[in-house]
Design a protein around this motif. Structure first.
Motif, short mmCIF file in Angstrom:
data_model
loop_
_atom_site.label_atom_id
_atom_site.label_comp_id
_atom_site.label_asym_id
_atom_site.label_seq_id
_atom_site.Cartn_x
_atom_site.Cartn_y
_atom_site.Cartn_z
N ARG A 73 4.82 49.72 26.01
CA ARG A 73 5.99 49.57 25.14
C ARG A 73 7.06 50.61 25.45
O ARG A 73 8.23 50.36 25.24
N SER A 74 6.66 51.77 25.94
CA SER A 74 7.63 52.81 26.23
C SER A 74 8.57 52.40 27.36
O SER A 74 9.67 52.93 27.48
N ALA A 75 8.17 51.45 28.20
CA ALA A 75 9.01 51.02 29.31
C ALA A 75 10.09 50.04 28.86
O ALA A 75 11.02 49.77 29.59
N TYR A 76 9.98 49.52 27.64
CA TYR A 76 10.95 48.54 27.16
C TYR A 76 11.46 48.95 25.80
O TYR A 76 10.66 49.22 24.93
N PRO A 77 12.73 49.05 25.53
CA PRO A 77 13.80 48.78 26.48
C PRO A 77 13.86 49.85 27.56
O PRO A 77 13.41 50.98 27.36
N VAL A 78 14.42 49.48 28.68
CA VAL A 78 14.47 50.38 29.84
C VAL A 78 15.37 51.56 29.52
O VAL A 78 16.48 51.40 29.03
N LYS A 79 14.88 52.74 29.78
CA LYS A 79 15.66 53.95 29.58
C LYS A 79 16.36 54.29 30.89
O LYS A 79 15.76 54.15 31.95
N PRO A 80 17.61 54.75 30.83
CA PRO A 80 18.29 55.06 32.09
C PRO A 80 17.66 56.25 32.80
O PRO A 80 17.13 57.16 32.18
N VAL A 81 17.72 56.20 34.11
CA VAL A 81 17.21 57.29 34.94
C VAL A 81 18.40 57.92 35.63
O VAL A 81 19.27 57.22 36.14
N TYR A 82 18.44 59.23 35.65
CA TYR A 82 19.56 59.94 36.25
C TYR A 82 19.07 60.68 37.48
O TYR A 82 18.05 61.35 37.45
N TRP A 83 19.84 60.57 38.58
CA TRP A 83 19.54 61.31 39.79
C TRP A 83 20.72 62.20 40.13
O TRP A 83 21.88 61.84 39.91
N LYS A 84 20.41 63.35 40.68
CA LYS A 84 21.45 64.25 41.14
C LYS A 84 21.86 63.79 42.53
O LYS A 84 21.05 63.78 43.46
N ILE A 85 23.11 63.37 42.67
CA ILE A 85 23.59 62.88 43.97
C ILE A 85 24.26 64.00 44.76
O ILE A 85 24.02 64.15 45.95
N LYS A 86 25.03 64.79 44.10
CA LYS A 86 25.75 65.87 44.77
C LYS A 86 25.84 67.04 43.84
O LYS A 86 25.97 66.89 42.63
N GLU A 87 25.77 68.24 44.39
CA GLU A 87 25.88 69.45 43.58
C GLU A 87 26.77 70.45 44.29
O GLU A 87 26.67 70.62 45.51
N TRP A 88 27.71 71.10 43.53
CA TRP A 88 28.59 72.10 44.09
C TRP A 88 28.19 73.47 43.56
O TRP A 88 27.80 73.60 42.41
N HIS A 89 28.30 74.44 44.41
CA HIS A 89 27.97 75.82 43.98
C HIS A 89 29.19 76.67 43.99
O HIS A 89 30.05 76.62 44.74
#
Length: 89
Positions: A73-89
């Motif tokens: 049940r935890s998989a529905y509704p689908v929770k968004p997944v966030y990925w780090k694409i670019k990082e500036w220092h």
């Protein structure tokens, strides 16, 4: 031994009759559907979406109704997944 007596048929082992059968098919949305049966009664259905994570319907209490397994049940509704694409220092 008397050669006129036929050999008795092989007795089927008790455990071998308790093995489930699995029917595998694709539904109209091209999802893979696996139906698990024991003595002709469906007790679990595994659905693997064409593009997704598998989930299960199980008859946990033996009433003949398949319920979505609580752990799925935890998989529905689908929770968004966030990925780090670019990082500036």
């Amino acid at each position: 031994m008397d050669e006129g007596v036929p050999i008795p048929p092989k007795v089927q082992d008790e455990d071998s009759r308790l093995e489930p059968t699995v029917d595998i098919r694709r539904d109209e949305d091209d999802n893979l559907v696996e139906e698990y049966r024991m003595d002709g009664q469906v007790y679990m259905v595994k659905i693997t979406p064409k593009n997704g994570i598998p989930y299960y319907y199980v008859d946990d209490d033996g009433d003949g109704r398949l319920e979505l397994r609580e752990s799925d049940r935890s998989a529905y509704p689908v929770k968004p997944v966030y990925w780090k694409i670019k990082e500036w220092h």
